[in-house]
Design an enzyme around this catalytic site. Structure first.
Site, PDB file in Angstrom:
ATOM      1  CE  LYS A 158      38.756  41.011  35.849  1.00 50.26           C
ATOM      2  NZ  LYS A 158      39.127  40.559  37.211  1.00 50.26           N
TER       3      LYS A 158
ATOM      4  CB  SER B 181      42.082  42.565  37.800  1.00 58.59           C
ATOM      5  OG  SER B 181      41.362  41.412  38.197  1.00 58.59           O
TER       6      SER B 181
ATOM      7  CB  SER C 228      40.399  41.021  41.320  1.00 59.46           C
ATOM      8  OG  SER C 228      41.803  41.091  41.272  1.00 59.46           O
TER       9      SER C 228
END
Length: 493
Positions: free
Chosen positions: A81, A156, A180
């Site tokens: 990420k 996220s 997330s």
């Protein structure tokens, strides 16, 4: 690899194929690059480091052929990420301000995965500074759900979950505060682990890397980083790598014992699907109940009707206060005042905005009082786990929603069953409730709803019983089928 295509194989199966010589690391990297190129509309992997990774893959193959030492992830391409530092690779956090930011070193979690033999192929998408429930930003664009391009992946870690679901990587390293990792895993139909708070180092995984020196030396409250994958066994494999100190750095390895059960008949489950605070989409509930019936048919003891300590009401309030107290402090002075002003304007419109406004004004004494309440509830949950191995909940109250970038996340609403709900806290309520206690939790796929969208079940275990959550997810997968590859019909738009 038991005839399993690379794009749908688990990381564990892929590593077994590498060991047996069914394909090389170089071939594996090229297969993932081809997969990414074939489905650009997903927009999950937004930064590639192809040339360097191919060179590393060649060295990994040479080492294996020569009989040299190999780690547990030797030669496995992974993605990370965009909120983790990756040495020599863009680490933008989804922000125009950091479009050219290239760290000189890895985050500690990335370094540990590399030490285990993983190869970092690229970076997955996220909202700017991981601050939304959808993966979109002005720099890298919008990530689309592989199951339906009109739906969001969640956030996220939305790029992470989409990449894993679409077969573009074997494993991705995401991050999680209010769900997330878990919500995108649920909405994309993959597995995602939120480890026990503190067992995976967060150094180098910071929301605003351009702030003052030392901001990455303390772990944010509630925040963790953890893996997303196509199989529960992959989570166990990654957890071992992420909690193993590097030989040249030293450090303590947390005691994460094996699960005390290995079969369905030994598994004790508390199903917590109903709470006075919130409803769950009936289509999602149907899939969850069907999964529990399958578990019971296979011999697991499934109990209903017991409300865990605090319930969603008290746990949700604690999460919002402690979460926002930490997040607000990470926005910088100007950002803090802007956020506090926005919450002040919205406080008459939303009980949640009132909570957030209060959180941004907490004194240290007030924070300590809230933390003490958290510790009391954590102790009561420990007592609950004397009777149950895991608690299962909805990961999120509904399946993937349509893309909506019209409002900031705190002002955004969605419609479900004829009612309008706030994105925050409605969508994060189940994840936040266990996250604020620091408990380990896995989101595991348990089937599709009537709209053909994945449903995730959150599997929660006692502190440091991460492997119990993973083992229960493995048994649930055995009962309901686990990961299914999305159709990837796609769109160019």
């Amino acid at each position: 690899m038991d005839t399993q295509p690379i794009e749908s194989a688990t990381a564990t199966q892929t590593l077994a194929g590498l060991r047996r010589g069914e394909f090389s690391s170089v071939e594996l990297v090229r297969a993932y690059l081809d997969r990414i190129a074939a489905h650009p509309w997903v927009n999950a992997i937004v930064t590639l480091d192809a040339d360097r990774t191919l060179a590393e893959a060649r060295r990994a193959d040479e080492t294996r052929r020569a009989g040299g030492p190999v780690g547990p992830l030797h030669g496995l391409p992974i993605t990370v990420k965009h909120d983790q530092k990756v040495r020599g690779v863009l680490s933008t956090y989804g922000s125009e301000r950091l479009r050219d930011h290239v760290p000189e070193d890895d985050s500690e979690a990335v370094a540990r995965l590399r030490a285990a033999g993983a190869l970092v192929l690229g970076r997955s998408n996220l909202p700017e500074f991981a601050s939304d429930g959808q993966a979109y930003n002005a720099l890298h664009g919008t990530t689309r759900n592989p199951w339906n391009h009109e739906r969001t992946t969640g956030g996220s870690s939305g790029g992470s979950a989409a990449a894993v679901a679409a077969g573009m990587t074997a494993l991705d390293l995401g991050s999680d505060m209010g769900g997330s990792i878990r919500i995108p895993a649920a909405w994309c139909g993959v597995h995602g682990l939120k480890p026990t708070w503190g067992v995976v180092p967060m150094r180098g995984a910071v929301p605003h890397p351009d702030e003052a020196e030392g901001t990455d030396l303390t772990a944010p409250d509630v925040a963790v980083c953890g893996p997303l994958a196509r199989g529960a066994d992959d989570l166990d494999l990654a957890l071992t790598a992420l909690t193993t100190p590097r030989g040249d750095r030293g450090g303590l390895r947390p005691d994460l014992p094996r699960a005390p059960f290995t079969t369905h008949r030994e598994l004790r489950v508390l199903a917590w699907f109903d709470d006075p605070v919130t409803g769950v989409d009936p289509a999602t509930l149907d899939v969850l109940h069907t999964a529990c019936r399958s578990l019971a048919d296979d011999g697991a003891r499934v109990t209903y009707g017991v409300l865990p300590p605090g319930g969603l009401d008290r746990l949700g309030e604690l999460f919002e206060l402690l979460f926002m107290a930490d997040v607000g402090g990470g926005t910088g002075d100007a950002g803090f005042e802007e956020l506090r002003g926005a919450m002040g304007r919205l406080r008459t419109e939303s009980p949640m905005a009132e909570l957030h406004h209060r959180a941004l004004r907490l004194t240290h004494r007030e924070w300590l009082s809230l933390h003490r309440q958290r510790l009391i509830l954590r102790r009561r949950w420990r007592e609950l786990f004397e009777d149950y191995d895991v608690v299962v909940t909805p990961t999120v109250m509904t399946t993937a929603l349509p893309h909506d970038h019209s409002e900031p996340v705190w002002a955004r609403r969605f419609e479900l069953n004829g009612e309008r709900h706030p994105w925050r806290p409605a969508l994060t309520r189940w994840c936040g409730a266990v996250g604020v206690l620091g408990l380990p939790a896995v989101s595991t796929p348990v089937g599709l709803d009537r709209h053909g969208l994945p449903v995730g079940m959150q599997v929660v275990a006692a502190p440091y019983r991460d492997r119990s959550a993973i083992a229960a997810a493995r048994l649930i997968s055995d009962s309901v089928g686990g990961f299914s590859a999305p159709p990837l019909g796609g769109t160019s738009g």
